[in-house]
Design a protein around this motif. Structure first.
Motif, PDB file in Angstrom:
ATOM      1  N   GLY A  15       0.808  -1.216   0.000  1.00 32.15           N
ATOM      2  CA  GLY A  15       0.000   0.000   0.000  1.00 32.15           C
ATOM      3  C   GLY A  15       0.843   1.269   0.000  1.00 32.15           C
ATOM      4  O   GLY A  15       2.042   1.246   0.266  1.00 32.15           O
ATOM      5  N   ASP A  16       0.196   2.392  -0.269  1.00 31.25           N
ATOM      6  CA  ASP A  16       0.882   3.696  -0.316  1.00 31.25           C
ATOM      7  C   ASP A  16       0.605   4.488   0.955  1.00 31.25           C
ATOM      8  O   ASP A  16      -0.514   4.484   1.487  1.00 31.25           O
ATOM      9  N   PHE A  17       1.631   5.204   1.445  1.00 26.93           N
ATOM     10  CA  PHE A  17       1.457   6.100   2.579  1.00 26.93           C
ATOM     11  C   PHE A  17       0.779   7.387   2.115  1.00 26.93           C
ATOM     12  O   PHE A  17       1.163   7.972   1.099  1.00 26.93           O
ATOM     13  N   ILE A  18      -0.219   7.816   2.883  1.00 28.09           N
ATOM     14  CA  ILE A  18      -0.887   9.086   2.587  1.00 28.09           C
ATOM     15  C   ILE A  18      -0.878   9.909   3.861  1.00 28.09           C
ATOM     16  O   ILE A  18      -1.353   9.463   4.920  1.00 28.09           O
ATOM     17  N   GLU A  19      -0.291  11.103   3.799  1.00 27.37           N
ATOM     18  CA  GLU A  19      -0.127  11.936   4.985  1.00 27.37           C
ATOM     19  C   GLU A  19      -1.466  12.492   5.441  1.00 27.37           C
ATOM     20  O   GLU A  19      -2.289  12.951   4.636  1.00 27.37           O
ATOM     21  N   ILE A  20      -1.686  12.458   6.746  1.00 34.26           N
ATOM     22  CA  ILE A  20      -2.884  13.043   7.358  1.00 34.26           C
ATOM     23  C   ILE A  20      -2.584  14.505   7.678  1.00 34.26           C
ATOM     24  O   ILE A  20      -1.662  14.801   8.445  1.00 34.26           O
ATOM     25  N   LYS A  21      -3.349  15.413   7.109  1.00 33.24           N
ATOM     26  CA  LYS A  21      -3.057  16.845   7.271  1.00 33.24           C
ATOM     27  C   LYS A  21      -4.115  17.593   8.068  1.00 33.24           C
ATOM     28  O   LYS A  21      -3.961  18.786   8.344  1.00 33.24           O
ATOM     29  N   ASP A  22      -5.215  16.908   8.418  1.00 34.42           N
ATOM     30  CA  ASP A  22      -6.276  17.616   9.146  1.00 34.42           C
ATOM     31  C   ASP A  22      -6.193  17.441  10.661  1.00 34.42           C
ATOM     32  O   ASP A  22      -7.079  17.859  11.397  1.00 34.42           O
ATOM     33  N   ARG A  23      -5.139  16.802  11.151  1.00 33.64           N
ATOM     34  CA  ARG A  23      -4.887  16.729  12.591  1.00 33.64           C
ATOM     35  C   ARG A  23      -3.387  16.585  12.845  1.00 33.64           C
ATOM     36  O   ARG A  23      -2.648  16.067  11.995  1.00 33.64           O
ATOM     37  N   ASP A  24      -2.964  16.999  14.034  1.00 32.90           N
ATOM     38  CA  ASP A  24      -1.537  16.989  14.394  1.00 32.90           C
ATOM     39  C   ASP A  24      -1.207  16.051  15.552  1.00 32.90           C
ATOM     40  O   ASP A  24      -0.053  15.982  15.971  1.00 32.90           O
ATOM     41  N   SER A  25      -2.193  15.339  16.082  1.00 28.40           N
ATOM     42  CA  SER A  25      -1.918  14.431  17.200  1.00 28.40           C
ATOM     43  C   SER A  25      -2.020  12.988  16.741  1.00 28.40           C
ATOM     44  O   SER A  25      -2.849  12.638  15.891  1.00 28.40           O
ATOM     45  N   VAL A  26      -1.186  12.145  17.333  1.00 28.59           N
ATOM     46  CA  VAL A  26      -1.088  10.742  16.944  1.00 28.59           C
ATOM     47  C   VAL A  26      -2.232   9.931  17.554  1.00 28.59           C
ATOM     48  O   VAL A  26      -2.591  10.114  18.720  1.00 28.59           O
ATOM     49  N   LYS A  27      -2.797   9.020  16.735  1.00 30.49           N
ATOM     50  CA  LYS A  27      -3.840   8.102  17.199  1.00 30.49           C
ATOM     51  C   LYS A  27      -3.386   6.656  16.995  1.00 30.49           C
ATOM     52  O   LYS A  27      -2.483   6.387  16.195  1.00 30.49           O
ATOM     53  N   MET A  28      -4.060   5.759  17.699  1.00 27.92           N
ATOM     54  CA  MET A  28      -3.791   4.333  17.540  1.00 27.92           C
ATOM     55  C   MET A  28      -4.029   3.924  16.085  1.00 27.92           C
ATOM     56  O   MET A  28      -5.024   4.318  15.473  1.00 27.92           O
ATOM     57  N   GLY A  29      -3.099   3.175  15.510  1.00 32.31           N
ATOM     58  CA  GLY A  29      -3.226   2.703  14.136  1.00 32.31           C
ATOM     59  C   GLY A  29      -2.546   3.585  13.106  1.00 32.31           C
ATOM     60  O   GLY A  29      -2.399   3.190  11.945  1.00 32.31           O
TER      61      GLY A  29
END
Length: 354
Positions: A88-102
């Protein structure tokens, strides 16, 4: 008359002494020959000064049982899930700055024990909650803010060899928070990524065989180690110290190339992958060198004893089908001798398993 008796007595004592030396070397210090395949391979490794003598002539090698490789559906599923995850491809999450499980986070961190730096990671990608870096460490990452240095402490688990039960201070900087666009298993995916496979059914069979091959190889290595341990009780191997050190240096150099290809220093490589300092890792290479050389010599002894022969056509066929492998060797002759020895070693293993 007394003088003559004295001389005769001295000669008898001398002859008995010489006879005892002869018997000792005949039965206890008899040098053992090894196979030509092992000799050639050792010559390429610059190891020529060694000898083999008996420890115990009366012992015999016991055959070792090989267990049948059983592959479960759960193992096949895990293998496929892991493969699809990697694909799979990595897709950056840009709508939050805190880390979540998973989340898949890219981070750098430094680890200290009692104020001393013991480990360092740079731009490492890990899945939070997967457990590869330790449950407590990954749980501490939850809520960490991107691009903001965070410091926390954990207690090293008791099952860890190094620093077990001690407190680690960890400085973490998360630079990316990502999710992975996981690949779906379809006939099209199989045809695109696996030459000669046409559908999902073909892929399942391929995965099952791959896992079985891995288990069989693991079994082969266990059998080989068992045979080697038995041989070590029968024969005594002595290798010149300088030649052990030279081969250890060669092994260390190969790891250096591996570290360079990964873009890390040798200190980072030895610490990150093996949890050892550079000096400790060098000592490990020395022990690895001794074990390798003793194995080559002892299997050479058994091959000579059993009159094992290797067919030239098998060696040439293997080399023609594995052209890329010889890039790790100085020349084609070295590669040829290596393959020839491995064929011989495999024949010994096949002979002593049931």
């Amino acid at each position: 008359m007394k003088k003559i008796k004295k001389i005769v007595f001295i000669w008898i004592i001398l002859l008995l002494f010489l006879l005892s030396i002869f018997v000792y070397y005949l039965f206890f210090k008899e040098e053992i020959e090894i196979s030509y395949e092992a000799v050639q391979y050792l010559n390429d490794l610059k190891v020529t000064d060694f000898n083999v003598t008996y420890n115990d002539k009366d012992k015999i090698i016991q055959k070792v049982k090989q267990n049948k490789a059983i592959v479960t559906n759960e193992e096949i599923k895990k293998y496929i899930d892991d493969e699809l995850l990697i694909a799979g491809d990595f897709i950056e999450i840009k709508d939050r700055d805190s880390v979540k499980m998973g989340d898949f986070v890219e981070l750098s961190c430094t680890v200290f024990v009692k104020g001393r730096l013991v480990n360092e990671l740079k731009q490492e990608v890990l899945k939070v909650g997967a457990g590869y870096y330790g449950k407590e460490f990954e749980e501490k990452l939850i809520g960490v803010q991107k691009n903001k240095k965070t410091v926390f402490e954990i207690i090293v688990p008791k099952n860890e060899e190094k620093y077990a039960g001690q407190k680690e201070k960890i400085e973490v900087l998360v630079t990316k928070i990502q999710y992975k666009n996981e690949q779906r298993l379809t006939n099209e995916y199989v045809r695109k990524n696996f030459e000669g496979l046409n559908n999902i059914h073909d892929y399942y069979r391929y995965v099952k065989q791959t896992i079985a091959d891995e288990k069989n190889l693991e079994q082969q290595n266990k059998i080989k180690n068992n045979i080697k341990k038995q041989l070590a009780t029968i024969y005594n191997v002595k290798i010149k110290e300088e030649q052990k050190a030279l081969y250890a240096k060669k092994i260390y150099g190969e790891y250096c190339k591996m570290a360079e290809s990964m873009g890390v220093t040798m200190e980072e490589f030895s610490n990150k992958i093996y949890g050892k300092s550079k000096k400790q890792f060098a000592n490990q290479c020395y022990e690895e060198a001794i074990d390798d050389l003793e194995t080559i010599i002892l299997f050479g002894v058994l091959s000579k004893k059993e009159k094992i022969s290797v067919k030239e056509k098998d060696i040439k066929s293997y080399i023609n089908n594995c052209k890329n492998t010889k890039d790790d060797f100085d020349n084609s002759s070295n590669y040829y001798n290596y393959v020839k020895y491995r064929f011989m070693e495999d024949k010994v293993v096949q002979l002593y398993k049931y």
